[in-house]
Design an enzyme around this catalytic site. Sequence first.
Site, mmCIF file in Angstrom:
data_model
loop_
_atom_site.group_PDB
_atom_site.id
_atom_site.type_symbol
_atom_site.label_atom_id
_atom_site.label_comp_id
_atom_site.label_asym_id
_atom_site.label_seq_id
_atom_site.Cartn_x
_atom_site.Cartn_y
_atom_site.Cartn_z
ATOM 1 N N LYS A 112 0.595 -1.336 0.010
ATOM 2 C CA LYS A 112 -0.006 -0.065 -0.046
ATOM 3 C C LYS A 112 0.794 1.276 -0.130
ATOM 4 C CE LYS A 112 -4.206 -1.905 0.960
ATOM 5 N NZ LYS A 112 -5.611 -1.832 1.713
ATOM 6 N N LYS A 193 -16.767 -15.900 -9.768
ATOM 7 C CA LYS A 193 -17.062 -15.800 -8.520
ATOM 8 C C LYS A 193 -18.240 -14.498 -8.487
ATOM 9 C CE LYS A 193 -15.290 -13.605 -4.756
ATOM 10 N NZ LYS A 193 -14.008 -13.065 -3.608
ATOM 11 N N LYS A 196 -19.668 -8.035 -6.532
ATOM 12 C CA LYS A 196 -20.401 -7.098 -6.921
ATOM 13 C C LYS A 196 -19.700 -6.191 -7.974
ATOM 14 C CE LYS A 196 -23.792 -4.161 -5.457
ATOM 15 N NZ LYS A 196 -23.709 -3.240 -4.507
HETATM 16 P P1 AMP Z 1 -14.964 -9.214 -0.393
HETATM 17 O O1 AMP Z 1 -16.282 -8.381 -0.523
HETATM 18 O O2 AMP Z 1 -14.550 -9.847 -2.023
HETATM 19 O O3 AMP Z 1 -13.762 -8.373 0.057
HETATM 20 O O4 AMP Z 1 -14.923 -10.578 0.268
HETATM 21 C C1 AMP Z 1 -15.366 -10.546 1.574
HETATM 22 C C2 AMP Z 1 -15.461 -11.942 2.183
HETATM 23 O O5 AMP Z 1 -16.723 -12.789 1.646
HETATM 24 C C3 AMP Z 1 -14.225 -13.040 1.883
HETATM 25 O O6 AMP Z 1 -14.169 -13.864 3.049
HETATM 26 C C4 AMP Z 1 -14.725 -13.831 0.630
HETATM 27 O O7 AMP Z 1 -14.189 -14.957 0.647
HETATM 28 C C5 AMP Z 1 -16.185 -13.911 0.836
HETATM 29 N N1 AMP Z 1 -16.769 -13.917 -0.548
HETATM 30 C C6 AMP Z 1 -16.790 -12.824 -1.455
HETATM 31 N N2 AMP Z 1 -17.555 -13.247 -2.403
HETATM 32 C C7 AMP Z 1 -17.877 -14.646 -2.397
HETATM 33 C C8 AMP Z 1 -18.433 -15.377 -3.151
HETATM 34 N N3 AMP Z 1 -18.779 -15.324 -4.252
HETATM 35 N N4 AMP Z 1 -18.510 -16.827 -2.566
HETATM 36 C C9 AMP Z 1 -18.165 -17.157 -1.451
HETATM 37 N N5 AMP Z 1 -17.388 -16.140 -0.653
HETATM 38 C C10 AMP Z 1 -17.371 -14.938 -1.235
#
Ligand code: AMP
Length: 327
Positions: A112, A193, A196
């Site tokens: 960072k 995956k 958003k």
């Molecule tokens: P993020 O919003 O990508 O920072 O993810 C936050 C948490 O949600 C992390 O622990 C990810 O592993 C989990 N996560 C995000 N998207 C998915 C998904 N499509 N399936 C399973 N876990 C997810």
Amino acid sequence: MSKLLTGLKPTGEFTLGNYIGAIVPLVKLQDDYDEVFLFVADLHALTVYQDPKELRARIRKFIAMYIACGVDPKKTTIYLQSENPYIPAISWLLECTTQFGEASRMIQFKEKSKQNANFSVGLLTYPILMAADILYCDTNDVPVGIDQKQHVELARDVAERFNHKYGETFVLPQPYIAKEGTKIKDLKDPTKKMSKSEENPQGVITMFDTREVITKKIMRATTDSEMDVHFDEDKKPGISNLLNIASALSGQKIAEIEQQFVGKNYGELKQYVAEIVATKLEAIQARYETLLNGKELDAILDQGIQKSIQLAKAKYEQMKEKMGVVR
Ligand code: AMP
Ligand code: TRP
């Protein structure tokens, strides 16, 4: 006595993927420990500029969503980090027990600080504040993503050094890395995956979608040209994803759902999954709205912070005493 603590930075999204992949496993952990602490790491959000109004709204929504999803104030001490003044005080005492080299070797800091020439000092001391979060309450296990593992290990090293210099003061914490859970896939492109940031919102269910929207998205989910409902992530990623979603939300085994749909078509499966998702999210949304608009959220946070302050004050005084900063 077993204790678990984790901090959540009030950033990130609330998709069905986050819920199934991250929130549900955390909710389950509540039952495995004698004491559980969960807090919003709002001070940690400040290492980069945040719009104050937006941050404020996000903090409240964030905690309301976790509680709505099942974090239970009866089992878990829930609080905002910034409301405990002893945490930054403990952090200072720990800063003086942390080596500059050690802090500057943290991967997150190195990455960072490279991205922004005018990075804040907070970016460097970030893991020490995190060590204060962890060490004040004598927690054993700290569930974190793999990117935060090094920070928990630093907390452990600092605790060990402090214990060695000043006498037994801290329990040595350890990172708790959950084994890879179910990844929920994008409904439109089930090889990706669910996230958003996808351009096509039709593939992503958010925690705020209505029953109508949820049903529409699931009914239009990409499947395959076969006819039989069965789980095969390589050959039938779309159907497998729907089965994963239904199983995660209903608690039914995948095999049971497959059995239930022998001789039935994909449309019927989709209808079934949409019903499960909509019913679950409607319940969460109702609880979320009640929390956001009522007084209960403040009562929960008031109670949580009281306990947190009590423990942190005791630890701070113990540290001061041992370090000789007393009159
Ligand atoms: P993020 O919003 O990508 O920072 O993810 C936050 C948490 O949600 C992390 O622990 C990810 O592993 C989990 N996560 C995000 N998207 C998915 C998904 N499509 N399936 C399973 N876990 C997810
Ligand atoms: N740094 C963590 C993150 O980015 C959040 C956090 C702050 C935390 N303090 C913590 C996590 C203490 C576990 C324990 O996700």
